[in-house]
Design an enzyme around this catalytic site. Structure first.
Site, mmCIF file in Angstrom:
data_model
loop_
_atom_site.group_PDB
_atom_site.id
_atom_site.type_symbol
_atom_site.label_atom_id
_atom_site.label_comp_id
_atom_site.label_asym_id
_atom_site.label_seq_id
_atom_site.Cartn_x
_atom_site.Cartn_y
_atom_site.Cartn_z
ATOM 1 N N THR A 149 0.833 -1.200 0.000
ATOM 2 C CA THR A 149 0.000 0.000 0.000
ATOM 3 C C THR A 149 0.870 1.253 0.000
ATOM 4 O O THR A 149 0.626 2.194 -0.763
ATOM 5 C CB THR A 149 -0.944 0.003 1.215
ATOM 6 O OG1 THR A 149 -1.742 -1.186 1.184
ATOM 7 C CG2 THR A 149 -1.856 1.213 1.190
ATOM 8 N N TYR A 156 -3.217 -10.515 3.252
ATOM 9 C CA TYR A 156 -3.125 -9.093 3.600
ATOM 10 C C TYR A 156 -4.521 -8.625 3.996
ATOM 11 O O TYR A 156 -5.379 -8.437 3.145
ATOM 12 C CB TYR A 156 -2.603 -8.313 2.392
ATOM 13 C CG TYR A 156 -2.302 -6.842 2.635
ATOM 14 C CD1 TYR A 156 -2.323 -6.290 3.911
ATOM 15 C CD2 TYR A 156 -1.986 -6.014 1.567
ATOM 16 C CE1 TYR A 156 -2.032 -4.944 4.116
ATOM 17 C CE2 TYR A 156 -1.686 -4.670 1.754
ATOM 18 C CZ TYR A 156 -1.712 -4.148 3.025
ATOM 19 O OH TYR A 156 -1.434 -2.806 3.225
ATOM 20 N N LYS A 201 -0.850 -10.423 7.440
ATOM 21 C CA LYS A 201 -0.532 -9.067 7.871
ATOM 22 C C LYS A 201 -1.826 -8.404 8.299
ATOM 23 O O LYS A 201 -2.770 -8.264 7.511
ATOM 24 C CB LYS A 201 0.116 -8.253 6.753
ATOM 25 C CG LYS A 201 0.395 -6.807 7.185
ATOM 26 C CD LYS A 201 0.802 -5.884 6.042
ATOM 27 C CE LYS A 201 1.005 -4.473 6.574
ATOM 28 N NZ LYS A 201 1.267 -3.489 5.513
ATOM 29 N N ILE A 209 4.999 -5.505 9.382
ATOM 30 C CA ILE A 209 5.293 -4.896 8.089
ATOM 31 C C ILE A 209 4.887 -3.439 8.236
ATOM 32 O O ILE A 209 3.695 -3.131 8.293
ATOM 33 C CB ILE A 209 4.525 -5.583 6.945
ATOM 34 C CG1 ILE A 209 4.891 -7.070 6.878
ATOM 35 C CG2 ILE A 209 4.817 -4.900 5.615
ATOM 36 C CD1 ILE A 209 4.106 -7.863 5.853
#
Length: 321
Positions: A58, A149, A178, A228
């Site tokens: 992102t 994700y 994540k 992350i």
């Protein structure tokens, strides 16, 4: 290229601090990637000792990149990094076919893992079963291990909940999640079901990572394996130090550093990607002309906002030193 499929266990996702590298563009009509700044920034990240690099996350403006640009970024990172440093490629698309094509191309370019978002264009049709089936099919066919994700904020509110993670975590080619949703209870549930990496009695093959560094220590204490974090684009060594303190059993020191780091991460969160890029460029000496996001993401031009973001982010500069 064959897939890992379900016949063998995938390599586990490395614990520690992974950074979603920013992508830098020139300030022209076409906003081409500024490869000079890009290489400089990747070298900065690699030399800092981070445990992994994420390309086209992102923060890397994945939605603004062409596939060819993404592959060039992966190849550049792979050429600069030691072979032992894992590279994760953000992989997203409107359908399963597109996501798999993206993952295969990323693997060919040198990526070791794929960080995969839920397709959300038809979000109204994406039931829990549809989300489950999507990830299982991708994992069956992907040539690299998959990290789920979970970022409801960019996929129309779709959430990979604990029940889904319970199913997905059993697939041998899905190695982690994540959690940009901030769901620390999910970290605990993953550790309870699949084992914590830190427990001697459990393997922790499926691993949960925080999506920001401002809850890294709580995530580690809950059984997570790292994060992350976009903050590592500017303060990688401080993030690594926070992780190392916890691993060394220096919990009070780790928590003290966590609290200090949280003071500046609010600047990243409220500044947005354009504010993040501006302040990173400002403090690392990159040209401001390369710090703008690709249109239509607006420029970070408000001088009062710049002053506020800088005042927050600079609070951690002494920690990095």
């Amino acid at each position: 290229m064959g897939s890992l499929g379900s016949s063998s266990a995938a390599k586990a996702y490395p614990p520690g601090i992974h950074v979603p590298s920013l992508t830098w563009f020139k300030d022209g009509d076409q906003q081409e990637i500024d490869w000079e700044v890009q290489e400089k920034h990747l070298r900065f990240l690699i030399d800092s000792g981070l445990h992994g690099i994420v390309i086209a996350g992102t923060n890397g403006e994945a939605a603004a990149l062409t596939r060819d640009e993404k592959m060039q970024l992966i190849r550049l990172a792979r050429s600069l990094a030691p072979s032992s440093l894992p590279i994760t490629a953000g992989s997203s698309g409107g359908c399963t076919l597109a996501v798999l094509e993206d993952i295969r191309a990323a693997h060919a370019a040198g990526a070791d893992y794929a960080l995969v978002l839920v397709p959300s264009y038809f979000h109204f049709a994406m039931t829990r079963d549809a989300i489950r089936d999507f990830f299982l099919e991708v994992a069956d066919k992907a040539p690299v291990p998959v990290v789920v994700y979970n970022f409801p904020g960019v996929v129309s509110g779709l959430d990979v909940d604990s029940e889904l993670l319970s199913v997905l975590g059993r697939h041998p080619n899905i190695v982690g999640v994540k959690l940009t949703c901030g769901g620390i209870a999910k970290v605990e549930r993953v550790a309870a079901e699949f084992g914590s990496f830190w427990s001697k009695s459990k393997g922790g093959e499926f691993r949960a990572l925080a999506g920001q560094s401002d809850w890294l220590v709580p995530a580690l204490a809950a059984g997570g394996t790292g994060c992350i974090t976009g903050l590592a684009n500017l303060y990688p060594k401080a993030c690594i130090r926070m992780f190392d303190l916890w691993v060394e059993g220096k919990l009070a020191e780790a928590m003290e550093l966590q609290i200090e780091m949280s003071k500046c991460e609010v600047g990243f969160g409220q500044g947005g990607i354009n504010g993040t890029k501006w302040v990173v460029a400002h403090l690392l000496g990159y040209p401001e002309s390369s710090s703008h996001c690709r249109r239509p993401y607006p420029k970070f031009a408000d001088e009062k906002k710049k002053e506020w973001v800088l005042s927050k982010v600079k609070l951690c500069s002494h920690l990095e030193k």
